[in-house]
Structures are given as structure tokens and as C-alpha cells.
Design an enzyme around this catalytic site. Structure first.
Site, PDB file in Angstrom:
ATOM      1  N   ASP A   1      42.159  33.335  30.171  1.00  0.00           N
ATOM      2  CA  ASP A   1      41.867  32.388  31.257  1.00  0.00           C
ATOM      3  C   ASP A   1      41.385  31.088  30.620  1.00  0.00           C
ATOM      4  O   ASP A   1      40.375  31.086  29.897  1.00  0.00           O
ATOM      5  CB  ASP A   1      40.791  32.999  32.170  1.00  0.00           C
ATOM      6  CG  ASP A   1      40.540  32.144  33.397  1.00  0.00           C
ATOM      7  OD1 ASP A   1      40.644  30.901  33.304  1.00  0.00           O
ATOM      8  OD2 ASP A   1      40.219  32.724  34.455  1.00  0.00           O
TER       9      ASP A   1
ATOM     10  N   THR B   1      43.389  39.582  33.105  1.00  0.00           N
ATOM     11  CA  THR B   1      42.303  39.034  32.292  1.00  0.00           C
ATOM     12  C   THR B   1      41.199  40.079  32.151  1.00  0.00           C
ATOM     13  O   THR B   1      40.595  40.464  33.161  1.00  0.00           O
ATOM     14  CB  THR B   1      41.680  37.800  33.017  1.00  0.00           C
ATOM     15  OG1 THR B   1      42.708  37.136  33.758  1.00  0.00           O
ATOM     16  CG2 THR B   1      41.023  36.865  32.043  1.00  0.00           C
TER      17      THR B   1
ATOM     18  N   GLU C   1      52.357  23.829  35.113  1.00  0.00           N
ATOM     19  CA  GLU C   1      52.244  24.247  36.523  1.00  0.00           C
ATOM     20  C   GLU C   1      51.846  23.026  37.345  1.00  0.00           C
ATOM     21  O   GLU C   1      52.187  22.906  38.517  1.00  0.00           O
ATOM     22  CB  GLU C   1      51.215  25.378  36.649  1.00  0.00           C
ATOM     23  CG  GLU C   1      51.218  26.055  38.007  1.00  0.00           C
ATOM     24  CD  GLU C   1      50.263  27.235  38.092  1.00  0.00           C
ATOM     25  OE1 GLU C   1      49.521  27.479  37.121  1.00  0.00           O
ATOM     26  OE2 GLU C   1      50.247  27.903  39.146  1.00  0.00           O
TER      27      GLU C   1
ATOM     28  N   ASN D   1      45.430  41.465  39.587  1.00  0.00           N
ATOM     29  CA  ASN D   1      44.539  41.257  40.741  1.00  0.00           C
ATOM     30  C   ASN D   1      45.131  40.353  41.825  1.00  0.00           C
ATOM     31  O   ASN D   1      44.643  40.349  42.954  1.00  0.00           O
ATOM     32  CB  ASN D   1      43.173  40.754  40.274  1.00  0.00           C
ATOM     33  CG  ASN D   1      42.365  41.886  39.677  1.00  0.00           C
ATOM     34  OD1 ASN D   1      42.184  42.927  40.301  1.00  0.00           O
ATOM     35  ND2 ASN D   1      41.938  41.721  38.429  1.00  0.00           N
TER      36      ASN D   1
HETATM   37  C1  LIG Z   1      49.042  30.682  41.441  1.00  0.00           C
HETATM   38  N1  LIG Z   1      49.239  30.323  40.088  1.00  0.00           N
HETATM   39  C2  LIG Z   1      48.447  30.737  39.041  1.00  0.00           C
HETATM   40  N2  LIG Z   1      48.198  29.836  38.051  1.00  0.00           N
HETATM   41  C3  LIG Z   1      47.384  30.147  37.024  1.00  0.00           C
HETATM   42  N3  LIG Z   1      46.751  31.320  36.898  1.00  0.00           N
HETATM   43  C4  LIG Z   1      46.981  32.251  37.855  1.00  0.00           C
HETATM   44  C5  LIG Z   1      47.844  32.003  38.946  1.00  0.00           C
HETATM   45  N4  LIG Z   1      47.887  33.120  39.692  1.00  0.00           N
HETATM   46  C6  LIG Z   1      47.058  34.027  39.096  1.00  0.00           C
HETATM   47  N5  LIG Z   1      46.485  33.489  38.002  1.00  0.00           N
HETATM   48  C7  LIG Z   1      45.493  34.092  37.078  1.00  0.00           C
HETATM   49  O1  LIG Z   1      45.404  35.483  37.350  1.00  0.00           O
HETATM   50  C8  LIG Z   1      44.060  35.857  37.694  1.00  0.00           C
HETATM   51  C9  LIG Z   1      44.069  36.997  38.688  1.00  0.00           C
HETATM   52  O2  LIG Z   1      44.604  38.154  38.086  1.00  0.00           O
HETATM   53  P1  LIG Z   1      43.832  39.026  36.973  1.00  0.00           P
HETATM   54  O3  LIG Z   1      42.383  39.117  37.373  1.00  0.00           O
HETATM   55  O4  LIG Z   1      44.000  38.337  35.647  1.00  0.00           O
HETATM   56  O5  LIG Z   1      44.528  40.353  37.029  1.00  0.00           O
HETATM   57  C10 LIG Z   1      43.463  34.558  38.233  1.00  0.00           C
HETATM   58  O6  LIG Z   1      42.048  34.563  38.144  1.00  0.00           O
HETATM   59  C11 LIG Z   1      44.104  33.509  37.319  1.00  0.00           C
HETATM   60  O7  LIG Z   1      43.412  33.428  36.082  1.00  0.00           O
END
Ligand SMILES: CNc1ncnc2c1ncn2[C@@H]1O[C@H](COP(=O)(O)O)[C@@H](O)[C@H]1O
Ligand SMILES: [Zn+2]
Length: 352
Positions: A144, A103, A207, A24
Site C-alpha cells: 500500500d 495487503t 490510475e 477485501n
Molecule cells: C479502486 N481502485 C484501487 N486503486 C488502488 N488501490 C486499490 C483499489 N482498489 C483496491 N485497492 C487496494 O486494495 C485494498 C483493499 O484490499 P486488501 O485489503 O488489500 O485485500 C485497498 O485498501 C487498496 O489499498
């Protein structure tokens, strides 16, 4: 052709491996427009879903964007469209092997369940095989850290179930989400269990500064680390953390634009890539969220090469070496090695 144009072509032409891409977060503006055109989503049309070219924000801004995107991507139809487009866009960028992560979510309003979400993603991956895209795609289920241990256990069970019925398209688990939320140590038993069940682990670690949490998770020996921005002392980590990661040669998925735009790193020159690269540590250049951060894997390679003065040979080696850290079977690694070597040869000849 101007030299800069030749270089853009060079980074595009490199056969590449993408190992850290959230589905996403990877939505392009074209796909976003397609989804927003659906009547009921018009209301979100003016919400922010991307950082423009030179724009920067904070991690908090990134997570605000994800919550808007999740309202747009709230059905299995949307998940299928997004995954299909993301795979095609990576293939067009000459990515030959892609590990997507996402997720699983339940959305009562549209009837989407975690299982139907996973099945929509897997169907998109399967359908892309018949489209002549020249890309192999695997899937990592994301935990998550805002959602708690019970959800994580459920995600582990789903990962095992779909690994078994997807002929190894599902390969492992990710830990992601707002790094300031919760305590990742709570998930350690889940990760140990995942390893016992033969699933791979790609965990977002350090991070943001958090020495104790990071050390406890490192002891699980994840197969790869996402970001690791704050492992080293000057960034709020410690020598012990750096030595542990170096000793165990745990590969790092490094996402330059993501870290600079999300302000966990001040600028490209000060990115931890240099430290690890100079140590000869396995470094894999990745995009993280190519849609949110307006980037591409070619662009990330180009930024790494320009910022750190890498030669064409060094950049090609980095792409080839990434193959060693994919979550896939040895015969696929061998096939990728052969084809990358052939391309390397041709690209060096034409860039002379
Ligand atoms: C920028 N740094 C980051 N640090 C931590 N988590 C991140 C992220 N970037 C993305 N996500 C994780 O990916 C989800 C969106 O994709 P999906 O809905 O899972 O495909 C975000 O809600 C977060 O949980
Ligand atoms: Zn990430």
C-alpha cells in the site's frame, strides 16, 4: 429463452482468468452479512461497504469504503472466511485461474499479524483445493503506497519467504492504495530487488494522471499494469507513455466498472480499453473489487462486448489470450490453453 438471457449465460459460461482482484474489495454482500452478524461488528452494520447497481462515486469514496471493510475484516478468522467465499464465488462465475492480491495487516486488538494474515489466506487457498471447485488460485502480496518503504521491504521479504514455503502459491508483489498518496518512485529499489528475487510485479500505474511517476515505474518493466487509465495524452498522460507500454507489450489489467464507478473514466464508451484493444495490445478484463463495485467477471466481459461491439469469437479469444499473462508455470498455461480451446469450440457451436 430471451436473447439477453442467452447472452448472460454465454458470458457466464466462458472459462475466464481473473488477474486483478483485491481480497477485501471482493467481499460479496452474503459474506459481509455473515461478518456483520458477529456481535462486535453490529456497530458497522449501517456503514457503506458497496456501490449499488447504478451508483457512482469518486476514488475517495472507494477508499472510505475500504477503511470500513478493514474494520470488519480484522482477524485471521475473518480473512479465512472472506478468502474462502471469494474463491468459491469466482469459481461459480467460471473463473478457472485466479490471482488474488491483498495487503498484509497487523491488528493488535485481535492479535492478527502480517504473517498470520498471509497464513490465513494461504490456508483458505489450500483448503479450497479439496473442494472440487475447478479453479487454480495464486496470491500476490500488496504494497500500500500509503505505508512507506520500510513496510514495503518487509512485504517483499514476506513474499519471498511465503513463495518458498507455499510451493509457488505466492507469485509476486502489487503496488496499490490511494494513487494520490505518497510518491511511488520511492518504491523503485524494492521492485528492482523483487525482480532479482524472482518475484513478479503487478503495479497500479497511471490510475490518475502522473506522468513522471508513471514513466519512472515503467522503466522497472513491471510484468503487468493495473488500470493505466491515464497513460494516454487526452487523459493526462503522454504519447511517450503509450509508446513505451506498447513497445514493451506490458499487459494491462482493465477494470471497466471500477474505473467508471470510481470516476477515473467518464463512461464505458470513453474507457481506454478501446484504444489498447484496437492496437492489438494485451488487455485482460478484470473486476478489481467485485464486492465494492457490485460486479462479476462475467458482467465485465458482457460490458466490454456490448460497449465495444465485440463478437463472441473476440470475447473468447480475449479470455484465452489472458492465459499468456498469468504468473504461473508454463505447464499450467498449457493445461489451461487446452481446456479453454475445448470450451471455446463447444461455446461457439451452441451460440450459432
Ligand atoms: C479502486 N481502485 C484501487 N486503486 C488502488 N488501490 C486499490 C483499489 N482498489 C483496491 N485497492 C487496494 O486494495 C485494498 C483493499 O484490499 P486488501 O485489503 O488489500 O485485500 C485497498 O485498501 C487498496 O489499498
Ligand atoms: Zn486494483
Amino acid at each position: 429463452m430471451a436473447e439477453s438471457e442467452t447472452m448472460v449465460d454465454f458470458f457466464h459460461a466462458i472459462p475466464k482468468i481473473e488477474l486483478h482482484a483485491h481480497i477485501n474489495g471482493s467481499i460479496s454482500t452474503g459474506t459481509m452479512k455473515k461478518l456483520l452478524d458477529r456481535k462486535e461488528k453490529k456497530i458497522l452494520e449501517h456503514c457503506k461497504t458497496t456501490f449499488e447497481e447504478a451508483e457512482r462515486g469518486t476514488l475517495d469514496d472507494c477508499f472510505k469504503i475500504f477503511s470500513v471493510i478493514h474494520q470488519i475484516s480484522d482477524s485471521t478468522e475473518a480473512a479465512y472466511t472472506i478468502t474462502t467465499d471469494v474463491i468459491r464465488e469466482f469459481a461459480e462465475d467460471n473463473v478457472k485461474y485466479l490471482e488474488l492480491r491483498s495487503t498484509p495487516r497487523d491488528i493488535a486488538k485481535t492479535g492478527m499479524t502480517k504473517q498470520s494474515y498471509i497464513e490465513a489466506v494461504l490456508k483458505a487457498i489450500e483448503d479450497c483445493k479439496s473442494q472440487d471447485l475447478d479453479i487454480v488460485v495464486k496470491f500476490i502480496l500488496a504494497i500500500d503506497r500509503r505505508n512507506g518503504v520500510e513496510v514495503a521491504k518487509e512485504t517483499l521479504d514476506l513474499a519471498e519467504k511465503y513463495r518458498n514455503i507455499s510451493s509457488d502459491t505466492v507469485v509476486g508483489l502489487d503496488l496499490s492504495g490511494d494513487p494520490y498518496a505518497g510518491d511511488a518512485r520511492d518504491y523503485i529499489p524494492v521492485f528492482r530487488d523483487a525482480k532479482r528475487r524472482g518475484l513478479k510485479l503487478a503495479l497500479h500505474l497511471a490510475e490518475v494522471p502522473n506522468k513522471e511517476e508513471t514513466m519512472a515505474l515503467l522503466k522497472v518493466l513491471p510484468d503487468r499494469i493495473g488500470h493505466g487509465t491515464c497513460l494516454h495524452q487526452e487523459a493526462g498522460g503522454s504519447l511517450e507513455l503509450v509508446e513505451f507500454v506498447a513497445k514493451h507489450r506490458i499487459p494491462l489489467e482493465l477494470c471497466l466498472t471500477s474505473n467508471v464507478k470510481g470516476r477515473t473514466v467518464s463512461d464505458f464508451d470513453n474507457h481506454q480499453f478501446k484504444l489498447w484493444y484496437d492496437l492489438g495490445h494485451p488487455c485482460i478484463i478484470c473486476t478489481d473489487d467485485k464486492g465494492v463495485f457490485s460486479t462479476s467477471l462475467s458482467q465485465e466481459y458482457s460490458i466490454a462486448a456490448n460497449t465495444f461491439g465485440l463478437s463472441n469469437e473476440a470475447v473468447l479469444d480475449m479470455a484465452c489470450n489472458s492465459i499468456e499473462h498469468i504468473f504461473a508455470e508454463d505447464n499450467l498455461k498449457a493445461t489451461l490453453r487446452d481446456s479453454f480451446q475445448e470450451q471455446r469450440h463447444l461455446l461457439l457451436k451452441t451460440s450459432d
